[in-house]
Motif scaffolding. Structure first.
Motif, PDB file in Angstrom:
ATOM      1  N   THR A   1       0.846  -1.192   0.000  1.00 52.67           N
ATOM      2  CA  THR A   1       0.000   0.000   0.000  1.00 52.67           C
ATOM      3  C   THR A   1       0.879   1.239   0.000  1.00 52.67           C
ATOM      4  OG1 THR A   1      -1.743  -1.167   1.204  1.00 52.67           O
ATOM      5  CG2 THR A   1      -1.818   1.247   1.227  1.00 52.67           C
ATOM      6  N   LEU A   2       0.637   2.119  -0.966  1.00 51.91           N
ATOM      7  CA  LEU A   2       1.361   3.383  -1.082  1.00 51.91           C
ATOM      8  C   LEU A   2       0.355   4.523  -1.118  1.00 51.91           C
ATOM      9  CD1 LEU A   2       4.011   2.536  -3.842  1.00 51.91           C
ATOM     10  CD2 LEU A   2       4.300   2.456  -1.367  1.00 51.91           C
ATOM     11  N   GLU A   3       0.855   5.738  -0.975  1.00 52.18           N
ATOM     12  CA  GLU A   3       0.010   6.930  -1.070  1.00 52.18           C
ATOM     13  C   GLU A   3       0.505   7.831  -2.182  1.00 52.18           C
ATOM     14  OE1 GLU A   3       0.410   8.646   2.847  1.00 52.18           O
ATOM     15  OE2 GLU A   3      -1.528   7.810   3.430  1.00 52.18           O
ATOM     16  N   GLY A   4      -0.424   8.555  -2.755  1.00 50.17           N
ATOM     17  CA  GLY A   4      -0.104   9.540  -3.772  1.00 50.17           C
ATOM     18  C   GLY A   4      -1.230  10.537  -3.819  1.00 50.17           C
ATOM     19  N   TYR A   5      -1.116  11.512  -4.682  1.00 52.64           N
ATOM     20  CA  TYR A   5      -2.153  12.532  -4.801  1.00 52.64           C
ATOM     21  C   TYR A   5      -3.069  12.225  -5.980  1.00 52.64           C
ATOM     22  CZ  TYR A   5       0.334  15.172  -1.310  1.00 52.64           C
ATOM     23  OH  TYR A   5       0.930  15.553  -0.134  1.00 52.64           O
ATOM     24  N   GLU A   6      -4.349  12.289  -5.714  1.00 50.69           N
ATOM     25  CA  GLU A   6      -5.354  12.013  -6.737  1.00 50.69           C
ATOM     26  C   GLU A   6      -5.111  12.894  -7.966  1.00 50.69           C
ATOM     27  OE1 GLU A   6      -9.961  11.134  -6.336  1.00 50.69           O
ATOM     28  OE2 GLU A   6      -9.499  13.237  -5.957  1.00 50.69           O
ATOM     29  N   GLY A   7      -5.088  12.258  -9.129  1.00 47.15           N
ATOM     30  CA  GLY A   7      -4.930  13.000 -10.377  1.00 47.15           C
ATOM     31  C   GLY A   7      -3.498  13.162 -10.856  1.00 47.15           C
ATOM     32  N   GLU A   8      -2.529  12.954  -9.972  1.00 46.17           N
ATOM     33  CA  GLU A   8      -1.144  13.059 -10.440  1.00 46.17           C
ATOM     34  C   GLU A   8      -0.817  11.803 -11.248  1.00 46.17           C
ATOM     35  OE1 GLU A   8       1.809  13.232  -7.337  1.00 46.17           O
ATOM     36  OE2 GLU A   8       1.134  11.371  -6.412  1.00 46.17           O
ATOM     37  N   PRO A   9       0.159  11.864 -12.148  1.00 44.13           N
ATOM     38  CA  PRO A   9       0.518  10.660 -12.892  1.00 44.13           C
ATOM     39  C   PRO A   9       0.959   9.544 -11.943  1.00 44.13           C
ATOM     40  CG  PRO A   9       1.494  12.593 -13.915  1.00 44.13           C
ATOM     41  CD  PRO A   9       0.919  13.038 -12.596  1.00 44.13           C
ATOM     42  N   ILE A  10       0.589   8.316 -12.261  1.00 36.32           N
ATOM     43  CA  ILE A  10       0.993   7.168 -11.447  1.00 36.32           C
ATOM     44  C   ILE A  10       2.509   7.173 -11.262  1.00 36.32           C
ATOM     45  CG2 ILE A  10       1.103   4.654 -11.348  1.00 36.32           C
ATOM     46  CD1 ILE A  10      -1.480   4.661 -13.112  1.00 36.32           C
ATOM     47  N   ALA A  11       3.242   7.460 -12.321  1.00 36.03           N
ATOM     48  CA  ALA A  11       4.704   7.461 -12.263  1.00 36.03           C
ATOM     49  C   ALA A  11       5.230   8.456 -11.238  1.00 36.03           C
ATOM     50  CB  ALA A  11       5.288   7.759 -13.643  1.00 36.03           C
ATOM     51  N   THR A  12       4.562   9.561 -11.069  1.00 38.44           N
ATOM     52  CA  THR A  12       4.974  10.567 -10.088  1.00 38.44           C
ATOM     53  C   THR A  12       4.825  10.029  -8.677  1.00 38.44           C
ATOM     54  OG1 THR A  12       4.356  12.360 -11.588  1.00 38.44           O
ATOM     55  CG2 THR A  12       4.540  12.916  -9.254  1.00 38.44           C
ATOM     56  N   ALA A  13       3.693   9.391  -8.406  1.00 39.40           N
ATOM     57  CA  ALA A  13       3.464   8.811  -7.079  1.00 39.40           C
ATOM     58  C   ALA A  13       4.482   7.705  -6.793  1.00 39.40           C
ATOM     59  CB  ALA A  13       2.046   8.264  -6.981  1.00 39.40           C
ATOM     60  N   LEU A  14       4.791   6.897  -7.803  1.00 36.99           N
ATOM     61  CA  LEU A  14       5.775   5.834  -7.622  1.00 36.99           C
ATOM     62  C   LEU A  14       7.162   6.414  -7.367  1.00 36.99           C
ATOM     63  CD1 LEU A  14       4.604   3.339 -10.372  1.00 36.99           C
ATOM     64  CD2 LEU A  14       4.435   3.019  -7.890  1.00 36.99           C
ATOM     65  N   ARG A  15       7.525   7.420  -8.108  1.00 35.47           N
ATOM     66  CA  ARG A  15       8.845   8.058  -7.935  1.00 35.47           C
ATOM     67  C   ARG A  15       8.972   8.642  -6.533  1.00 35.47           C
ATOM     68  NH1 ARG A  15      12.926   9.085  -6.443  1.00 35.47           N
ATOM     69  NH2 ARG A  15      14.508  10.456  -7.278  1.00 35.47           N
TER      70      ARG A  15
END
Length: 106
Positions: A27-41
């Motif tokens: 489970t990871l977190e990221g910001y809704e709407g940002e590119p998946i690659a950005t959240a992974l990076r």
């Protein structure tokens, strides 16, 4: 998560909704709407896929959807360009091996 919150040219990053998604079962977190690659990076993930012939790792290269280095299996669908696909709550993202999410198929 490492992110640029105040860019010298683009200015401050606006408030966004934090969402969770899974990457290879974690489970990871990221910001809704940002590119998946950005959240992974931001989570430290650099390799998105492994080539079928030589099993070499690939990650973000062009970041505009023109190449296929960042493709991953997203919600069961292979070959999704993660640099231009927006992140949504509950998304399942998996490393791509050749044309699937299974290492043994290479």
């Amino acid at each position: 998560m490492e992110r640029i919150m105040n860019h010298p040219i683009l200015g401050e990053t606006p408030e966004r909704k934090l969402v969770t998604f899974t990457y290879d079962g974690k489970t990871l977190e990221g910001y809704e709407g940002e590119p998946i690659a950005t959240a992974l990076r931001a989570a430290g993930v650099m390799a998105h896929r492994y080539t079928a012939k030589r099993q070499e790792p690939r990650g973000v290269f062009c970041a505009i959807g023109r190449c296929t280095d960042c493709v991953m299996v997203v919600d069961g669908k292979p070959n999704v360009r993660t640099c231009i696909t927006p992140l949504v709550e509950g998304m399942t993202v998996e490393t791509q091996y050749g044309v699937s999410n299974r290492k043994e198929e290479m």
